[in-house]
Design a protein around this motif. Structure first.
Motif, short mmCIF file in Angstrom:
data_model
loop_
_atom_site.label_atom_id
_atom_site.label_comp_id
_atom_site.label_asym_id
_atom_site.label_seq_id
_atom_site.Cartn_x
_atom_site.Cartn_y
_atom_site.Cartn_z
N GLU A 32 29.61 -12.89 -17.64
CA GLU A 32 30.24 -13.12 -16.33
C GLU A 32 31.60 -12.44 -16.25
OE1 GLU A 32 30.51 -17.27 -15.43
OE2 GLU A 32 28.36 -17.56 -15.54
N ALA A 33 32.40 -12.56 -17.31
CA ALA A 33 33.72 -11.93 -17.31
C ALA A 33 33.60 -10.41 -17.25
CB ALA A 33 34.50 -12.35 -18.56
N MET A 34 32.64 -9.86 -17.98
CA MET A 34 32.45 -8.41 -17.97
C MET A 34 31.98 -7.93 -16.59
SD MET A 34 33.35 -7.16 -20.87
CE MET A 34 32.68 -5.52 -20.64
N ALA A 35 31.07 -8.67 -15.97
CA ALA A 35 30.58 -8.29 -14.64
C ALA A 35 31.69 -8.36 -13.59
CB ALA A 35 29.40 -9.18 -14.24
N SER A 36 32.72 -9.15 -13.88
CA SER A 36 33.87 -9.28 -12.98
C SER A 36 35.03 -8.37 -13.37
CB SER A 36 34.36 -10.73 -12.98
OG SER A 36 33.36 -11.59 -12.55
N ASN A 37 34.81 -7.49 -14.33
CA ASN A 37 35.84 -6.58 -14.82
C ASN A 37 37.05 -7.31 -15.39
OD1 ASN A 37 34.47 -5.00 -12.41
ND2 ASN A 37 35.19 -3.51 -13.90
N ASN A 38 36.84 -8.46 -15.99
CA ASN A 38 37.95 -9.22 -16.53
C ASN A 38 37.96 -9.13 -18.06
OD1 ASN A 38 39.91 -11.12 -17.25
ND2 ASN A 38 39.53 -12.30 -15.38
N VAL A 39 38.59 -8.08 -18.56
CA VAL A 39 38.62 -7.81 -20.00
C VAL A 39 39.32 -8.93 -20.76
CG1 VAL A 39 39.47 -6.21 -21.77
CG2 VAL A 39 38.50 -5.32 -19.64
N GLU A 40 40.40 -9.44 -20.20
CA GLU A 40 41.16 -10.47 -20.88
C GLU A 40 40.31 -11.74 -21.10
OE1 GLU A 40 44.98 -13.22 -19.86
OE2 GLU A 40 45.20 -11.06 -19.48
N ILE A 41 39.61 -12.16 -20.06
CA ILE A 41 38.75 -13.35 -20.19
C ILE A 41 37.58 -13.04 -21.13
CG2 ILE A 41 37.20 -14.92 -18.95
CD1 ILE A 41 40.10 -15.50 -18.34
N ALA A 42 37.00 -11.86 -21.03
CA ALA A 42 35.90 -11.49 -21.93
C ALA A 42 36.35 -11.56 -23.38
CB ALA A 42 35.39 -10.10 -21.59
N ALA A 43 37.55 -11.06 -23.67
CA ALA A 43 38.08 -11.10 -25.04
C ALA A 43 38.29 -12.55 -25.50
CB ALA A 43 39.38 -10.30 -25.13
N GLU A 44 38.82 -13.38 -24.61
CA GLU A 44 39.01 -14.80 -24.95
C GLU A 44 37.68 -15.49 -25.21
OE1 GLU A 44 41.24 -16.75 -21.85
OE2 GLU A 44 42.90 -15.31 -22.00
#
Length: 158
Positions: A32-44
């Protein structure tokens, strides 16, 4: 959409043991984070995946699919360090390879998880363009995120 995801995930894991449920649920959070372009959340979320996969590997030492989860663990370790969209996409591919192959080896999961493929991502020079989503959820490409959210196609588990 997150509420729908949560309901689908709860229904899907009636058969699964809790650690396996946590692994794949955590993968979906990263997706979900990746599909939303949210690298910071994806890393967390990759760090949270690592907290779940370590005990799973310990408790399932004899599972024939253990190698796939070791590969997913390596991808999550890389993703936890990602600080650009390109690096996050590449390392998400490494994580996905492990998760996809894990699900591939567990045939009861095939009816609950849909396999997707983005040929454009591999054509861009990346080495893996597959991912999984719960059945019935609209396609959300994690590799290109919002720029090409619906790019990709469903694949069979064969």
């Amino acid at each position: 959409m997150k509420t729908l995801y949560a309901l689908v995930l709860l229904c899907q894991f009636a058969w699964a043991n809790v650690p396996t449920e946590q692994l794949i649920t955590q993968y979906q959070t990263i997706h979900e984070a990746m599909a939303s372009n949210n690298v910071e959340i994806a890393a967390e979320q990759a760090k949270a995946f690592l907290e779940v996969v370590a005990p799973w590997l310990e408790e399932n030492a004899e599972d024939p699919a253990k190698e796939q989860m070791v590969a997913a663990q390596t991808g999550a370790t890389e993703l936890a360090l990602a600080n650009t969209q390109a690096m996050a996409s590449l390392t998400f591919g490494h994580l996905s390879r492990g998760v996809v192959e894990f699900i591939r080896s567990k045939s009861p999961l095939h009816s609950q998880w849909q396999l997707f493929y983005c040929p454009m991502y591999e054509q861009s020079g990346a080495d893996y363009g597959h991912w999984v989503q719960p059945m019935g959820i609209k396609i959300a490409n994690p590799y290109f995120g919002a720029a090409m959210l619906t790019c990709g196609s469903k694949k069979k588990w064969a």
